[in-house]
Write a protein that holds these residues in place. Structure first.
Motif, short mmCIF file in Angstrom:
data_model
loop_
_atom_site.label_atom_id
_atom_site.label_comp_id
_atom_site.label_asym_id
_atom_site.label_seq_id
_atom_site.Cartn_x
_atom_site.Cartn_y
_atom_site.Cartn_z
N VAL A 23 -39.33 -43.26 -62.43
CA VAL A 23 -40.76 -43.12 -62.74
C VAL A 23 -40.91 -42.84 -64.22
CG1 VAL A 23 -42.90 -41.93 -62.19
CG2 VAL A 23 -41.14 -42.17 -60.43
N LEU A 24 -41.69 -43.68 -64.89
CA LEU A 24 -42.00 -43.47 -66.31
C LEU A 24 -43.33 -42.74 -66.41
CD1 LEU A 24 -41.06 -46.94 -67.85
CD2 LEU A 24 -39.71 -44.83 -67.88
N ASP A 70 -44.29 -47.61 -63.10
CA ASP A 70 -45.07 -47.34 -64.31
C ASP A 70 -46.23 -46.44 -63.92
OD1 ASP A 70 -46.61 -47.30 -66.58
OD2 ASP A 70 -47.29 -49.38 -66.38
N ALA A 71 -46.10 -45.15 -64.25
CA ALA A 71 -47.15 -44.18 -63.96
C ALA A 71 -47.88 -43.77 -65.23
CB ALA A 71 -46.53 -42.95 -63.28
N MET A 72 -47.83 -44.63 -66.24
CA MET A 72 -48.41 -44.31 -67.54
C MET A 72 -49.82 -44.90 -67.67
SD MET A 72 -45.04 -45.04 -69.89
CE MET A 72 -44.92 -46.76 -69.33
N ASN A 73 -50.57 -44.34 -68.60
CA ASN A 73 -51.92 -44.82 -68.89
C ASN A 73 -52.08 -45.03 -70.39
OD1 ASN A 73 -53.11 -44.73 -66.19
ND2 ASN A 73 -52.85 -42.52 -66.34
N ALA A 74 -52.68 -46.16 -70.74
CA ALA A 74 -52.85 -46.51 -72.14
C ALA A 74 -54.22 -46.04 -72.64
CB ALA A 74 -52.71 -48.02 -72.33
N MET A 84 -34.20 -40.20 -51.43
CA MET A 84 -33.75 -41.02 -52.55
C MET A 84 -33.46 -40.15 -53.76
SD MET A 84 -36.37 -44.29 -52.48
CE MET A 84 -35.40 -45.19 -53.70
N ASP A 85 -32.65 -40.68 -54.66
CA ASP A 85 -32.47 -40.09 -55.98
C ASP A 85 -33.53 -40.71 -56.89
OD1 ASP A 85 -30.28 -38.44 -55.39
OD2 ASP A 85 -28.90 -40.13 -55.59
N ILE A 86 -34.48 -39.91 -57.31
CA ILE A 86 -35.62 -40.41 -58.08
C ILE A 86 -35.58 -39.83 -59.48
CG2 ILE A 86 -38.14 -40.47 -58.22
CD1 ILE A 86 -38.19 -40.32 -55.17
N GLY A 87 -35.56 -40.69 -60.46
CA GLY A 87 -35.59 -40.25 -61.84
C GLY A 87 -37.02 -40.15 -62.34
N ASN A 137 -50.49 -43.20 -61.13
CA ASN A 137 -51.11 -42.96 -62.44
C ASN A 137 -52.58 -42.58 -62.37
OD1 ASN A 137 -51.62 -45.82 -61.62
ND2 ASN A 137 -52.82 -45.81 -63.49
N THR A 138 -53.17 -42.55 -61.17
CA THR A 138 -54.64 -42.43 -61.10
C THR A 138 -55.14 -41.03 -60.75
OG1 THR A 138 -54.69 -43.07 -58.76
CG2 THR A 138 -54.85 -44.84 -60.37
N MET A 139 -54.27 -40.14 -60.33
CA MET A 139 -54.71 -38.86 -59.76
C MET A 139 -54.45 -37.70 -60.71
SD MET A 139 -53.71 -37.29 -56.01
CE MET A 139 -54.51 -38.64 -55.14
N HIS A 140 -55.41 -36.80 -60.83
CA HIS A 140 -55.26 -35.59 -61.64
C HIS A 140 -54.12 -34.75 -61.09
CE1 HIS A 140 -56.30 -31.65 -63.38
NE2 HIS A 140 -56.91 -32.36 -64.34
#
Length: 205
Positions: A64-65, A88-92, A1-4, A125-128
């Motif tokens: 992927v954000l 959404d790979a972000m963390n608040a 795939m083309d993944i942004g 979003n959960t892995m170091h």
């Protein structure tokens, strides 16, 4: 795939490396502009290119954000991601590095409000970043990555990417329930778990 990938800090650049190694093409964007990404693009080779955030969003089959959470609102025009698969790979976090109190809503639900019409999946979003870089190729049972969302087809596409990277996808449920399980303060955040351990942790059978 083309993944942004929008956001190329330690996690975003690590994801770009393992996606490229798995045979995917990447379109990279960050706040510094395409020129700032020249060293990473050169490292990754012809399967990678740099673009402005909006151009990356429009060019990608999956976006992927990975920017800081507060930077995501207004980052893209909503039409650029309408009907597109967005991870959404972000963390608040607060400024003190603590999980932010968002009341009863999950952070991904806020992202869904900001980008109506996007096919949003909470994942990656959960892995170091150091674990992400190497664990997919390590011996033994694959480690878990999670998908949460309200679009079953979108979740399965993201699950396929997770398998490509050598990890085990675990569906945590809806964007609300499953997203809260994954975000900072939830039982899955920053824990290195196999698929079975992850299912035990969330009470899945």
């Amino acid at each position: 795939m083309d993944i942004g990938i929008i956001g190329t800090g330690r996690i975003g650049s690590t994801l770009a490396r393992i996606l490229t190694a798995a045979g995917h093409h990447t379109v990279l964007a960050n706040a510094g502009g395409p020129a700032s990404l020249a060293p990473l693009v050169a490292e990754l080779g012809p399967a990678a290119r740099a673009a402005l955030p909006e151009d990356a969003a429009r060019a990608a089959e999956l976006l992927v954000l990975m920017v800081p959470f507060d930077s995501a609102r207004g980052l893209l025009p909503a039409p650029a991601v309408k009907d597109r698969l967005v991870v959404d790979a972000m963390n608040a976090f607060t400024g003190r590095g603590e999980p932010r109190d968002l009341g009863p809503r999950g952070s991904s639900e806020l992202v869904a409000d900001w980008y109506p019409g996007a096919r949003l999946v909470k994942s990656l979003n959960t892995m170091h970043f150091q674990t992400l870089a190497t664990a997919g190729a390590a011996a033994g049972p694959p480690l878990a990555h999670y998908v949460a969302g309200d679009d079953p087809e979108a979740k399965e596409i993201v699950a396929g990417i997770i398998r490509d990277l050598g990890f085990a996808p675990v569906d945590t449920g809806s964007l609300h329930t499953g997203g809260i399980l994954q975000q900072p303060g939830g039982p899955l955040f920053n824990r290195t778990l196999t698929e079975q351990q992850a299912r035990t942790a969330i009470g899945a059978r």
